[in-house]
Design a protein around this motif. Structure first.
Motif, short mmCIF file in Angstrom:
data_model
loop_
_atom_site.label_atom_id
_atom_site.label_comp_id
_atom_site.label_asym_id
_atom_site.label_seq_id
_atom_site.Cartn_x
_atom_site.Cartn_y
_atom_site.Cartn_z
N GLY A 74 0.52 -1.06 0.24
CA GLY A 74 -0.13 -0.08 0.01
C GLY A 74 0.86 1.60 -0.15
N PRO A 75 0.16 2.06 0.27
CA PRO A 75 0.74 3.91 0.14
C PRO A 75 1.85 3.48 1.31
N PHE A 76 2.96 4.14 1.06
CA PHE A 76 4.03 4.39 2.15
C PHE A 76 4.18 6.05 3.08
N ALA A 77 4.53 5.76 4.41
CA ALA A 77 4.49 6.66 4.99
C ALA A 77 6.12 8.10 4.49
N GLU A 78 6.08 9.00 4.62
CA GLU A 78 7.03 10.13 3.91
C GLU A 78 7.70 10.04 4.80
N CYS A 79 9.11 10.47 5.11
CA CYS A 79 10.19 10.68 5.87
C CYS A 79 10.03 12.13 6.60
N VAL A 80 9.69 12.19 7.52
CA VAL A 80 9.64 13.57 8.02
C VAL A 80 10.46 14.84 8.37
#
Length: 68
Positions: free
Chosen positions: A29-35
């Protein structure tokens, strides 16, 4: 090792990948963005906390290891 039994040339990991199933723990699925740099991470969007991409995660570990 018992020499009387034939040896199988495929390992467990190779055999698991041959049947077309996704590898255990693989996320599609969609992946989180690096902060820090906003690059996609290895974590799903539903992951709580600050997510880091592999590069930023490595750099943060280096900073923490050298900070004394």
């Amino acid at each position: 090792m018992d020499e009387t039994q034939p040896q199988d040339d495929t390992t467990y990991c190779e055999a698991a990948l041959l049947d077309g199933a996704p590898a255990p723990g693989a996320y599609e699925g969609p992946f989180a963005e690096c902060v820090l740099c906003r690059a996609p991470t290895e974590y799903p969007e539903s992951t709580r906390g600050s997510t880091l991409c592999p590069v930023c995660e490595w750099q943060e570990a280096q900073r923490a290891a050298c900070s004394g």
